[in-house]
Design a protein around this motif. Structure first.
Motif, PDB file in Angstrom:
ATOM      1  N   TYR A 275       3.344  -2.011   0.184  1.00  0.00           N
ATOM      2  CA  TYR A 275       4.176  -1.181  -0.688  1.00  0.00           C
ATOM      3  C   TYR A 275       5.542  -0.872  -0.079  1.00  0.00           C
ATOM      4  CZ  TYR A 275      -0.086  -0.583  -3.363  1.00  0.00           C
ATOM      5  OH  TYR A 275      -1.220  -0.821  -4.115  1.00  0.00           O
ATOM      6  N   SER A 276       5.893  -1.518   1.004  1.00  0.00           N
ATOM      7  CA  SER A 276       7.206  -1.299   1.618  1.00  0.00           C
ATOM      8  C   SER A 276       7.759  -2.625   2.111  1.00  0.00           C
ATOM      9  CB  SER A 276       7.107  -0.309   2.781  1.00  0.00           C
ATOM     10  OG  SER A 276       6.261  -0.811   3.797  1.00  0.00           O
ATOM     11  N   ARG A 427       1.307  -2.821  -8.834  1.00  0.00           N
ATOM     12  CA  ARG A 427       2.397  -2.249  -8.046  1.00  0.00           C
ATOM     13  C   ARG A 427       3.700  -2.224  -8.842  1.00  0.00           C
ATOM     14  NH1 ARG A 427       3.810  -5.668  -2.814  1.00  0.00           N
ATOM     15  NH2 ARG A 427       4.959  -6.905  -4.340  1.00  0.00           N
ATOM     16  N   LYS A 491       0.764   1.741 -12.000  1.00  0.00           N
ATOM     17  CA  LYS A 491       1.805   1.769 -10.974  1.00  0.00           C
ATOM     18  C   LYS A 491       1.524   2.823  -9.909  1.00  0.00           C
ATOM     19  CE  LYS A 491       6.779   1.288 -10.484  1.00  0.00           C
ATOM     20  NZ  LYS A 491       8.043   1.080 -11.206  1.00  0.00           N
ATOM     21  N   ARG A 494      -2.647   3.114  -5.408  1.00  0.00           N
ATOM     22  CA  ARG A 494      -2.233   2.705  -4.067  1.00  0.00           C
ATOM     23  C   ARG A 494      -3.441   2.185  -3.285  1.00  0.00           C
ATOM     24  NH1 ARG A 494       1.851   2.254  -5.879  1.00  0.00           N
ATOM     25  NH2 ARG A 494       3.904   3.106  -5.343  1.00  0.00           N
ATOM     26  N   THR A 496      -3.651   0.907   0.017  1.00  0.00           N
ATOM     27  CA  THR A 496      -2.808   0.741   1.200  1.00  0.00           C
ATOM     28  C   THR A 496      -3.569   0.071   2.341  1.00  0.00           C
ATOM     29  OG1 THR A 496      -3.361   2.877   2.194  1.00  0.00           O
ATOM     30  CG2 THR A 496      -1.546   2.840   0.589  1.00  0.00           C
TER      31      THR A 496
END
Length: 513
Positions: A275-276, A427, A491, A494, A496
């Motif tokens: 996500y980054s 995402r 959206k 998450r 992660t």
């Protein structure tokens, strides 16, 4: 500081070293380990190409087939540099690039023949590099799928590699259906041909169905200190026998998996998503990116056999530059039985979906390469249906654009250990339509973060898959508020890598993070 080694066939931390989701995992987990201050080494085969431009580290000498082999270990530059992560490849002339993503070989007559040869050499070279201390004093070796499991065979049976027993070995299953089954004897690509003087126990290595063969997926499950499936639901699935096509479970290895579970060695931990620092294409460039990719492919010698089809696809796409469709359904995947069995067995269901989309001025866009019969199926349907856009190649820009600009992501997998595509679509705020199986159960909630279909029989699954499009199009056209809510809720989800790797440290690695 804990010192890790990742051993795999793919690593998307390097350029052009990915065929499927395993490459994403081998890219992202070491990055999480790096963030925690631990050290990660990642090693994959060079496939006769990835060592070029690398830094030579050492020669690795070992015996195979009664002769001395010399492989070369190179340190290579990754796509992105991270502290405490070092990437390596192992080069030997017999570790050749395959015809699938320049990694795997497709041997339809004698499955795994070519891949067995190259991964025997690769795994033995890895064991020798560990023995020599090329990666320092290792605490944990994390292996991925059958391509790496021969390291466990060497640790267990080869007298030259008994030192490996002091290290903890973790084994991740990404695709249980591909097991690396080869004969024990009487074949060039057989275990005895490569390890002529090793005293091993065939009872511990054999495949239950083909008892004159070694099952390399089973070797990983039987000998690892911890075994990992890439989602909790897939773990539950594989403990049960398969009953295809209604249910895909342990694929003949359910007894091994049950034993590992009873011994407290089997864990289901969901893969994460990034996500980054995300690589993205420019917005509203999807059709330009497709056309650009097609022109590039048309210049490649290896694509000449399908130049007519690529030109046909380009001609279809050109009109969308001025008159784009109103609804885009997309799918990005390797073209295999796992991903598109429903289309192969029931093409009439695909025709119905295309007709429903045609009424909506919608298209179905599929990007991928893979099994020849699946490529040929989609090429033939593309000639027949104007709104099937089959992009028969690989392009990061096109893939990025698809994930960014689709209205619905379609994932009708027969089974799915985890799946990453649905996470990437979500995402970007795009609902997914998925088969309610494996990791797709753990990530997509029907009518809340997306849509799913299922059924007690194959025919019921197919009917529900097609009917789902009526429901989806009705909501899209007539209940904008609900559609927007599903988009937003998708959206917000998450998955992660931090959460996943927290669980790795606790259950797989048995060390503090």
């Amino acid at each position: 500081m804990t010192n890790f080694l990742f051993v795999a066939a793919e690593n998307d931390g390097l350029y052009k070293c990915k065929a499927g989701g395993m490459g994403d995992v081998v890219r992202d987990v070491p990055r999480q380990i790096s963030e925690r201050g631990d050290k990660a080494h990642v090693v994959v085969p060079a496939y006769s190409r990835l060592h070029k431009g690398g830094t030579f580290k050492t020669n690795l000498h070992f015996e195979l087939r009664g002769t001395i082999y010399i492989a070369e270990l190179y340190e290579v530059v990754p796509k992105k540099e991270y502290p405490n992560i070092t990437h390596y490849v192992i080069h030997h002339p017999e570790i050749e690039a395959g015809d699938i993503a320049q990694i795997y070989h497709n041997n339809p007559v004698e499955p795994f023949y070519s891949d067995f040869v190259k991964y025997v050499i690769f795994c033995t070279a890895v064991a020798e590099a560990i023995k020599q201390g090329a990666f320092g004093d290792l605490d944990i070796v994390h292996m991925h799928d059958w391509h790496s499991s021969l390291v466990l065979f060497l640790k267990t049976f080869h007298p030259a590699y008994t030192d490996l027993k002091k290290i903890r070995f973790v084994y991740s299953i990404h695709n249980l259906a591909i097991q690396g089954i080869r004969p024990f004897e009487n074949n060039y690509a057989s275990l005895r041909n490569w390890f002529r003087d090793i005293d091993y126990d065939t009872e511990q290595l054999k495949d239950y169905r083909y008892q004159d063969c070694i099952n390399l997926m089973a070797v990983g499950i039987r000998f690892a200190d911890a075994v990992h499936t890439v989602s909790p639901s897939y773990k539950e699935d594989v403990l049960l026998p398969s009953a295809p096509p209604e249910f895909i479970g342990g694929e003949g290895l359910e007894l091994d998996l049950q034993k590992a579970d009873n011994e407290g060695r089997l864990f289901g931990i969901l893969n994460g998503s990034n996500y980054s620092n995300i690589r993205v294409a420019k917005e509203n460039q999807i059709y330009k990116n497709i056309i650009k990719a097609i022109f590039q492919w048309l210049q490649e010698e290896s694509k000449k056999y399908k130049a007519d089809f690529l030109a046909h696809t380009g001609e279809k796409v050109v009109k969308f530059l001025s008159k784009p469709p109103s609804f885009i359904v997309s799918s990005v995947a390797r073209l295999t039985e796992q991903k598109f069995y429903f289309f192969k067995r029931s093409p009439e269901a695909l025709f119905e979906i295309l007709k429903k989309l045609e009424e909506q001025n919608g298209i179905l866009m599929i990007l991928g390469t893979g099994a020849p019969e699946y490529e040929e199926l989609l090429r033939s349907i593309s000639y027949e249906y104007e709104n099937l856009i089959f992009i028969n190649g690989q392009s990061e820009d096109v893939i990025d654009s698809i994930y960014m600009e689709s209205d619905l992501y379609f994932m009708p997998s027969l089974f799915e250990p985890c799946g990453i595509s649905q996470m990437l679509a979500m995402r970007n705020g795009h609902p997914c339509l998925v088969h309610h199986t494996g990791g797709l159960k753990d990530t997509v909630e029907h009518m809340k973060t997306g849509f799913s279909f299922d059924g007690n029989t194959y025919d019921e699954k197919i009917r529900n898959m097609v009917a789902s499009f009526d429901l989806i199009l009705d909501i899209y056209n007539n209940d904008k508020a609900l559609w927007k809510k599903i988009q937003n809720d998708a959206k917000k989800m998450r998955f992660t890598w931090k959460k996943s790797v927290d669980a790795y440290y606790k259950s797989l690695y048995l060390c503090g993070s």
